[in-house]
Design a protein around this motif. Structure first.
Motif, mmCIF file in Angstrom:
data_model
loop_
_atom_site.group_PDB
_atom_site.id
_atom_site.type_symbol
_atom_site.label_atom_id
_atom_site.label_comp_id
_atom_site.label_asym_id
_atom_site.label_seq_id
_atom_site.Cartn_x
_atom_site.Cartn_y
_atom_site.Cartn_z
ATOM 1 N N ARG A 25 0.829 -1.206 0.000
ATOM 2 C CA ARG A 25 0.000 0.000 0.000
ATOM 3 C C ARG A 25 0.865 1.257 0.000
ATOM 4 O O ARG A 25 0.548 2.253 -0.657
ATOM 5 C CB ARG A 25 -0.925 -0.019 1.220
ATOM 6 N N TYR A 26 1.947 1.207 0.767
ATOM 7 C CA TYR A 26 2.892 2.333 0.764
ATOM 8 C C TYR A 26 3.424 2.568 -0.648
ATOM 9 O O TYR A 26 3.438 3.708 -1.139
ATOM 10 C CB TYR A 26 4.051 2.032 1.720
ATOM 11 N N GLN A 29 0.837 4.098 -2.862
ATOM 12 C CA GLN A 29 0.505 5.469 -2.470
ATOM 13 C C GLN A 29 1.503 6.476 -3.027
ATOM 14 O O GLN A 29 1.125 7.578 -3.460
ATOM 15 C CB GLN A 29 0.467 5.578 -0.942
ATOM 16 N N ILE A 30 2.781 6.126 -3.051
ATOM 17 C CA ILE A 30 3.792 7.098 -3.474
ATOM 18 C C ILE A 30 4.174 6.944 -4.948
ATOM 19 O O ILE A 30 5.036 7.671 -5.440
ATOM 20 C CB ILE A 30 5.059 7.005 -2.598
ATOM 21 N N GLN A 31 3.516 6.013 -5.665
ATOM 22 C CA GLN A 31 3.946 5.723 -7.031
ATOM 23 C C GLN A 31 3.946 6.955 -7.939
ATOM 24 O O GLN A 31 4.878 7.156 -8.723
ATOM 25 C CB GLN A 31 3.060 4.629 -7.653
ATOM 26 N N CYS A 136 -1.907 -2.480 -6.696
ATOM 27 C CA CYS A 136 -2.849 -1.723 -7.528
ATOM 28 C C CYS A 136 -3.939 -2.609 -8.119
ATOM 29 O O CYS A 136 -5.022 -2.114 -8.462
ATOM 30 C CB CYS A 136 -2.099 -1.001 -8.644
#
Length: 284
Positions: A25-26, A29-31, A136
Motif C-alpha cells: 500500500r505504501y 501510495q507514493i507511485q 494496484c
C-alpha cells in the motif's frame, strides 16, 4: 514438508501477510510522485537497472519486521547492496526468506499497475512458499508447498486467511517469457508468445507472469530463473496444479545445489502435456 517445518512456514506467512499488505500500500501510495535513483551499475537492461525509493523502503521495512520477530532465519533481498540490515541476519538457516521489494520496477516508475511485492520462503531442498502481492490490482497470490495456490483479497491479507484456490487454464495459447527472443520466435508459429523484455512499452498494457495465475495465459519460461521473482511465479503455477521443469525438460535441482539464488532456466505450464508440447516446439 515435515510438520515442524510446515508449522514454521505457516507462522511466517500469517505474521508477514499484513506487513506485506502495508508495504504494498505504501508503494502504491507514493507511485505517482516516486523518486528515481541512479541506474544500478553493471545491469544489462532498463528492467534490471531501475531503482526507486520504494525498492529501498519496502526492503528496509520487511527487514525490520523479520529482525524483530524472525531473526533466526536467513534473508536475501534484491537490494542487498544498499541494505543497512542484511548483515544482521544469519548466513544460513533451515529457512531463508527471499524478497523482491518491487518486482517490475520499470512498470512501477512508468506508472503501470502491474508491479508486485514478492516474498519467497525456501529450505535447502526446495521452495516452501511464495507470496506475490499486486497492490494496484488489489490481489495477492499465496502458494504453499503441498497445499496449493490461493488468491487473496486485501481483507484476507489483513486477517492472514485464505481459501480461494487458483484454477489454471490450459486452453489459451498465449505464453509469457522474459528476454527469450530466439525461443519466442521459434515457437511463435504455434503459440502467441509475449516477451516482456521485448514487448513492454510505457503506457501500453503488457501481459506478465501473473496472467498464467489468472487464467489468461497458459505457461511461462525464463532463463535464468531468479528465485526472488520468476521462480516465485513458477512455484505458484506448479502448486496450482501446473508442471515445472527446466528448458531441457528436466526436474529442477535442489536449492542447496544452486548459487546466487538462481536456476539456469524454468518452464512452468498449466499442464504437463502443454509443457511437453512447448518443449517439443523448442527442440525443432
Amino acid at each position: 514438508m515435515s510438520d515442524t517445518l510446515q508449522s514454521e512456514v505457516i507462522n511466517l506467512i500469517q505474521k508477514l501477510l499484513p506487513q506485506i499488505l502495508i508495504a504494498g500500500r505504501y508503494a502504491a501510495q507514493i507511485q505517482k510522485s516516486i523518486a528515481v535513483h541512479p541506474a544500478k551499475n553493471g545491469m544489462a537492461s532498463q528492467f534490471s537497472q531501475a531503482l526507486t525509493d520504494a525498492d529501498l523502503s519496502v526492503q528496509n521495512f520487511i527487514e525490520v519486521c523479520l529482525l524483530s520477530s524472525f531473526s533466526q532465519y536467513a534473508f536475501f533481498g534484491e537490494e542487498y547492496a544498499s541494505s543497512l540490515n542484511c548483515k544482521y541476519f544469519p548466513v544460513s538457516s533451515n529457512l531463508t526468506v527471499l524478497l523482491d521489494p518491487i518486482d517490475g520496477t520499470l512498470f512501477y516508475k512508468d506508472g503501470a499497475p502491474t508491479f508486485s511485492v514478492i516474498m519467497g520462503i525456501v529450505s535447502p531442498e526446495k521452495f516452501q512458499a511464495s507470496i506475490i502481492f499486486f497492490p494496484c490490482l488489489e490481489k495477492c497470490y499465496l502458494a504453499i508447498a503441498g497445499e496449493g495456490t490461493f488468491v487473496l483479497t486485501l481483507e484476507e491479507m489483513s486477517k492472514s486467511c485464505w481459501s480461494q484456490q487458483v484454477v489454471l487454464n490450459a486452453e489459451t495459447n498465449r505464453l509469457v517469457a522474459f528476454h527469450q527472443p530466439e525461443l519466442a520466435a521459434k515457437i511463435s508459429p504455434k503459440y502467441n508468445v509475449v516477451d516482456i523484455h521485448r514487448d513492454y512499452k510505457k503506457g501500453v498494457y503488457c501481459p506478465t507472469f501473473e496472467t498464467i495465475l489468472d487464467g489468461t495465459s497458459s505457461a511461462m519460461f525464463v532463463s535464468p530463473a531468479q528465485f526472488i521473482d520468476g521462480m516465485a511465479f513458477a512455484f505458484a503455477i506448479e502448486q496450482a496444479g501446473g508442471y515445472l521443469c527446466d528448458l531441457q525438460g528436466q526436474p529442477l535441482r535442489r536449492i542447496g545445489q544452486t548459487k546466487n539464488w538462481i536456476f539456469s532456466s524454468a518452464l512452468a505450464a498449466s499442464s504437463q502435456k502443454l509443457a511437453e508440447e512447448i518443449l517439443s516446439e523448442m527442440r525443432k
